[in-house]
Design a protein around this motif. Structure first.
Motif, PDB file in Angstrom:
ATOM      1  N   LEU A 121       4.638  34.499   8.089  1.00 46.99           N
ATOM      2  CA  LEU A 121       6.025  34.611   8.561  1.00 46.99           C
ATOM      3  C   LEU A 121       6.355  33.546   9.603  1.00 46.99           C
ATOM      4  O   LEU A 121       7.483  33.049   9.666  1.00 46.99           O
ATOM      5  CB  LEU A 121       6.272  36.017   9.136  1.00 46.99           C
ATOM      6  CG  LEU A 121       6.240  37.165   8.114  1.00 46.99           C
ATOM      7  CD1 LEU A 121       6.327  38.509   8.816  1.00 46.99           C
ATOM      8  CD2 LEU A 121       7.380  37.017   7.101  1.00 46.99           C
ATOM      9  N   LEU A 122       5.346  33.167  10.409  1.00 47.77           N
ATOM     10  CA  LEU A 122       5.531  32.087  11.381  1.00 47.77           C
ATOM     11  C   LEU A 122       5.828  30.772  10.674  1.00 47.77           C
ATOM     12  O   LEU A 122       6.729  30.016  11.067  1.00 47.77           O
ATOM     13  CB  LEU A 122       4.275  31.949  12.255  1.00 47.77           C
ATOM     14  CG  LEU A 122       4.281  30.831  13.295  1.00 47.77           C
ATOM     15  CD1 LEU A 122       5.364  31.067  14.352  1.00 47.77           C
ATOM     16  CD2 LEU A 122       2.908  30.708  13.973  1.00 47.77           C
ATOM     17  N   PHE A 123       5.083  30.499   9.588  1.00 49.32           N
ATOM     18  CA  PHE A 123       5.330  29.277   8.799  1.00 49.32           C
ATOM     19  C   PHE A 123       6.748  29.299   8.236  1.00 49.32           C
ATOM     20  O   PHE A 123       7.470  28.289   8.299  1.00 49.32           O
ATOM     21  CB  PHE A 123       4.317  29.168   7.660  1.00 49.32           C
ATOM     22  CG  PHE A 123       4.682  28.110   6.656  1.00 49.32           C
ATOM     23  CD1 PHE A 123       4.509  26.765   6.949  1.00 49.32           C
ATOM     24  CD2 PHE A 123       5.215  28.462   5.417  1.00 49.32           C
ATOM     25  CE1 PHE A 123       4.859  25.778   6.024  1.00 49.32           C
ATOM     26  CE2 PHE A 123       5.566  27.492   4.496  1.00 49.32           C
ATOM     27  CZ  PHE A 123       5.388  26.146   4.797  1.00 49.32           C
ATOM     28  N   ILE A 124       7.158  30.441   7.692  1.00 52.99           N
ATOM     29  CA  ILE A 124       8.497  30.546   7.113  1.00 52.99           C
ATOM     30  C   ILE A 124       9.560  30.344   8.193  1.00 52.99           C
ATOM     31  O   ILE A 124      10.515  29.581   8.012  1.00 52.99           O
ATOM     32  CB  ILE A 124       8.683  31.922   6.440  1.00 52.99           C
ATOM     33  CG1 ILE A 124       7.777  32.030   5.209  1.00 52.99           C
ATOM     34  CG2 ILE A 124      10.145  32.143   6.049  1.00 52.99           C
ATOM     35  CD1 ILE A 124       7.722  33.414   4.595  1.00 52.99           C
ATOM     36  N   GLY A 125       9.374  30.984   9.362  1.00 51.45           N
ATOM     37  CA  GLY A 125      10.346  30.892  10.450  1.00 51.45           C
ATOM     38  C   GLY A 125      10.493  29.487  10.994  1.00 51.45           C
ATOM     39  O   GLY A 125      11.615  29.025  11.270  1.00 51.45           O
ATOM     40  N   ILE A 184       7.034  33.194  -3.263  1.00 57.37           N
ATOM     41  CA  ILE A 184       8.235  32.470  -3.710  1.00 57.37           C
ATOM     42  C   ILE A 184       8.902  31.750  -2.530  1.00 57.37           C
ATOM     43  O   ILE A 184       9.256  30.567  -2.626  1.00 57.37           O
ATOM     44  CB  ILE A 184       9.222  33.448  -4.384  1.00 57.37           C
ATOM     45  CG1 ILE A 184       8.642  33.912  -5.724  1.00 57.37           C
ATOM     46  CG2 ILE A 184      10.592  32.807  -4.577  1.00 57.37           C
ATOM     47  CD1 ILE A 184       9.420  35.050  -6.375  1.00 57.37           C
ATOM     48  N   VAL A 185       9.027  32.441  -1.405  1.00 60.07           N
ATOM     49  CA  VAL A 185       9.662  31.837  -0.218  1.00 60.07           C
ATOM     50  C   VAL A 185       8.818  30.682   0.314  1.00 60.07           C
ATOM     51  O   VAL A 185       9.342  29.598   0.623  1.00 60.07           O
ATOM     52  CB  VAL A 185       9.870  32.907   0.882  1.00 60.07           C
ATOM     53  CG1 VAL A 185      10.388  32.257   2.160  1.00 60.07           C
ATOM     54  CG2 VAL A 185      10.842  33.979   0.407  1.00 60.07           C
ATOM     55  N   VAL A 186       7.498  30.870   0.422  1.00 62.93           N
ATOM     56  CA  VAL A 186       6.611  29.820   0.936  1.00 62.93           C
ATOM     57  C   VAL A 186       6.654  28.584   0.036  1.00 62.93           C
ATOM     58  O   VAL A 186       6.710  27.442   0.519  1.00 62.93           O
ATOM     59  CB  VAL A 186       5.166  30.341   1.081  1.00 62.93           C
ATOM     60  CG1 VAL A 186       4.195  29.181   1.302  1.00 62.93           C
ATOM     61  CG2 VAL A 186       5.063  31.322   2.243  1.00 62.93           C
ATOM     62  N   ALA A 233       0.320  24.504  13.101  1.00 60.82           N
ATOM     63  CA  ALA A 233      -0.728  24.206  12.128  1.00 60.82           C
ATOM     64  C   ALA A 233      -2.058  24.841  12.542  1.00 60.82           C
ATOM     65  O   ALA A 233      -2.838  25.297  11.695  1.00 60.82           O
ATOM     66  CB  ALA A 233      -0.884  22.693  11.966  1.00 60.82           C
ATOM     67  N   GLY A 234      -2.307  24.879  13.855  1.00 62.51           N
ATOM     68  CA  GLY A 234      -3.535  25.523  14.349  1.00 62.51           C
ATOM     69  C   GLY A 234      -3.561  27.001  14.018  1.00 62.51           C
ATOM     70  O   GLY A 234      -4.590  27.554  13.619  1.00 62.51           O
ATOM     71  N   PHE A 235      -2.395  27.671  14.165  1.00 60.97           N
ATOM     72  CA  PHE A 235      -2.300  29.092  13.806  1.00 60.97           C
ATOM     73  C   PHE A 235      -2.514  29.299  12.305  1.00 60.97           C
ATOM     74  O   PHE A 235      -3.083  30.297  11.876  1.00 60.97           O
ATOM     75  CB  PHE A 235      -0.928  29.653  14.209  1.00 60.97           C
ATOM     76  CG  PHE A 235      -0.806  29.956  15.672  1.00 60.97           C
ATOM     77  CD1 PHE A 235      -1.448  31.070  16.213  1.00 60.97           C
ATOM     78  CD2 PHE A 235      -0.077  29.140  16.515  1.00 60.97           C
ATOM     79  CE1 PHE A 235      -1.341  31.364  17.571  1.00 60.97           C
ATOM     80  CE2 PHE A 235       0.034  29.417  17.867  1.00 60.97           C
ATOM     81  CZ  PHE A 235      -0.600  30.530  18.403  1.00 60.97           C
ATOM     82  N   ILE A 236      -2.034  28.334  11.512  1.00 60.92           N
ATOM     83  CA  ILE A 236      -2.192  28.431  10.059  1.00 60.92           C
ATOM     84  C   ILE A 236      -3.676  28.395   9.685  1.00 60.92           C
ATOM     85  O   ILE A 236      -4.143  29.146   8.823  1.00 60.92           O
ATOM     86  CB  ILE A 236      -1.436  27.293   9.339  1.00 60.92           C
ATOM     87  CG1 ILE A 236       0.083  27.442   9.545  1.00 60.92           C
ATOM     88  CG2 ILE A 236      -1.775  27.267   7.853  1.00 60.92           C
ATOM     89  CD1 ILE A 236       0.683  28.696   8.939  1.00 60.92           C
ATOM     90  N   SER A 237      -4.436  27.514  10.342  1.00 63.13           N
ATOM     91  CA  SER A 237      -5.876  27.448  10.079  1.00 63.13           C
ATOM     92  C   SER A 237      -6.556  28.773  10.424  1.00 63.13           C
ATOM     93  O   SER A 237      -7.424  29.261   9.688  1.00 63.13           O
ATOM     94  CB  SER A 237      -6.512  26.308  10.887  1.00 63.13           C
ATOM     95  OG  SER A 237      -5.987  25.066  10.482  1.00 63.13           O
ATOM     96  N   LEU A 238      -6.141  29.372  11.546  1.00 65.81           N
ATOM     97  CA  LEU A 238      -6.673  30.683  11.927  1.00 65.81           C
ATOM     98  C   LEU A 238      -6.279  31.732  10.883  1.00 65.81           C
ATOM     99  O   LEU A 238      -7.104  32.559  10.472  1.00 65.81           O
ATOM    100  CB  LEU A 238      -6.136  31.097  13.301  1.00 65.81           C
ATOM    101  CG  LEU A 238      -6.519  32.511  13.786  1.00 65.81           C
ATOM    102  CD1 LEU A 238      -8.024  32.631  13.950  1.00 65.81           C
ATOM    103  CD2 LEU A 238      -5.806  32.844  15.093  1.00 65.81           C
ATOM    104  N   GLY A 239      -5.023  31.677  10.430  1.00 70.97           N
ATOM    105  CA  GLY A 239      -4.554  32.616   9.406  1.00 70.97           C
ATOM    106  C   GLY A 239      -5.326  32.479   8.110  1.00 70.97           C
ATOM    107  O   GLY A 239      -5.595  33.471   7.429  1.00 70.97           O
TER     108      GLY A 239
END
Length: 465
Positions: free
Chosen positions: A196-200, A269-271, A303-309
């Motif tokens: 959701l963070l990536f989408i936001g 779909i959104v991503v 991007a750092g949060f994405i790697s953690l995710g």
């Protein structure tokens, strides 16, 4: 005809209520939905999206996700009816035992061993790569010999981080299904927050001109992309393996299966729309497309949060896949087609502890020592094969009239929905490479050898006869 001897639904259910130590009924609809999301959102959304867009579908990747999602939705409705009607461990294996008979059930069980086993090994290897990348950011490095599977030419001999995470997940699984599901729910909430963070963040950087040309590789590219990203949906069927541990399976199993798939489909779909809107599709052929897209718009902190995710996401996939594997072994062993230790339940934990450690050993060997390469593609064809069989199984179930109209969830618009599920899955399976089909046939032949050398003789139905 002994090859196609069947167990009635009443017999399957009565066996779960027999005397002795049983699996503990500890799960509800929320737990099942979290299990489904935990299994589905992982390497597919964090890794495959970029390759599928760059090499196959372009911005039309969103259509690829819709096609794969439709195939899964139709199949999920069929799974929901079976899981509600036959609340027994074993998923498609158990359903086939009631509809098609023992030989087909064994083939499905052997097929699911391929899906869960190889997927667990591949996911553990993927987790190892992300984990080592995270440690490298802090200046910590494993000796090269211990960083990847056996490949002397590259100086690697064993993947220690992969074995380590498999061992830790096994420890968790042996503590009982409730503790495992709580851990999974926490991790799922974290990775949903990351998506959701990536989408936001990403939605305000979308440039519609990046969506043209929308279908650069034609419809055939979209179809190939759909077969590729189908891997991103694998996992919701693992929810069905939990049926025997659910408090109200007739109500909660359909909710868990359908809700988890619906949530993940919308997110995918959104991503995919945002991803191809931020970065031109030609530049997305990277291993970490979501993190790459954020770096592309200079949002490196996200991007750092994405790697953690990604690490959290892969951990939950591994947890649910290994859980599914243990419950599958348990169901097959209880029918006598595998040795008895696989179905032995711990009195204290009410889980198949011996079986879980055997699964740990097998997954560790593959993830730690064997470079899987193209074998990972077998997970896709194995899952599609299971989906097709379950879809046709609904037609057999209705024809045999083993259930009443009031029994749990029922697929609407029969026979249209089961036939659509079968056709969609067959179409996606035919998009897979020829080598994958050949490897799959070899795996099934090995399974038949095991059945005729051991399973047929030791089957409990053979003993009762």
């Amino acid at each position: 005809m002994s090859l196609f001897r069947k167990k009635s639904i009443q017999t399957l259910i009565s066996e779960t209520n027999s005397k002795g130590v049983k699996l503990k009924k500890d799960l509800g609809a929320f737990d099942l939905t979290m299990l489904g999301i935990g299994a589905i959102i992982g390497t597919g959304i964090f890794v495959l999206t970029g390759v599928a867009a760059a090499e196959h579908a372009g911005p039309a990747l969103v259509i690829s996700f819709i096609m794969s999602g439709l195939a899964c939705v139709f199949a999920a409705l069929c799974y929901a009816e079976f899981a509600s009607t036959v609340p027994v461990s074993g998923s498609a294996y158990t359903y086939s035992y009631a509809t098609f008979g023992e030989l087909i059930a064994w083939i499905l069980g052997w097929d699911l061993i391929l899906e869960y086993g190889l997927a667990s090994s591949a996911v553990a290897s993927g987790w190892s790569g992300y984990f080592q990348g995270l440690l490298a950011g802090f200046g910590i490095h494993f000796p090269k010999a211990l960083t990847s599977a056996y490949n002397p030419a590259n100086g690697t001999y064993i993947d220690i981080p992969a074995i380590m995470i498999v061992f830790l997940i096994t420890l968790l699984l042996t503590q009982g299904v409730k503790k495992s599901s709580r851990f999974n729910a926490i991790m799922v909430i974290i990775k949903l927050a990351v998506v959701l963070l990536f989408i936001g963040v990403g939605v305000s950087y979308v440039k519609p001109e990046n969506w043209t040309p929308f279908m650069p590789f034609g419809f055939s590219g979209v179809a190939t992309g759909a077969a590729t990203v189908f891997f991103a949906y694998i996992g919701f069927d693992a929810v069905a393996t939990a049926a025997e541990e659910v408090r109200k399976p007739q109500r909660d199993m359909p909710i868990g299966i359908i809700a988890s798939l619906a949530i993940c489909t919308v997110l995918y779909i959104v991503v995919s729309l945002i991803l191809t809107g931020i970065v031109p599709y030609t530049e997305l052929n990277v291993k970490n497309p979501v993190a790459f897209a954020l770096s592309y718009i200079n949002q490196d902190w996200v991007a750092g949060f994405i790697s953690l995710g990604a690490i959290v996401g892969i951990t939950t996939v591994l947890l649910v896949m290994m859980y599914g594997q243990t419950r599958l072994f348990y169901a097959i062993s209880r029918d006598g087609l595998l040795p008895k230790p696989f179905s032995k339940i711990s009195e204290k934990k009410q889980t198949p502890v011996i079986n879980t450690w055997i699964t740990c050993l097998l997954v560790s060997i593959f993830s730690g020592l064997v470079p899987l390469g193209r074998l990972a593609e077998l997970t896709n064809i194995g899952t599609l094969f299971a989906f097709m069989t379950v879809s046709i199984g609904i037609l057999y179930l209705r024809k045999s009239k083993q259930t009443s109209e009031s029994t749990g969830f029922r697929v609407p618009f029969v026979p249209v929905i089961p036939i659509l599920a079968f056709v969609f899955c067959l179409y996606l399976a035919l998009q897979l490479p020829k080598l994958t089909w050949i490897s799959f046939v070899i795996w099934l032949v090995l399974g038949l050898v095991v059945y005729f050398l051991y399973g047929r003789k030791h089957s409990h139905l053979n003993s009762s006869k």
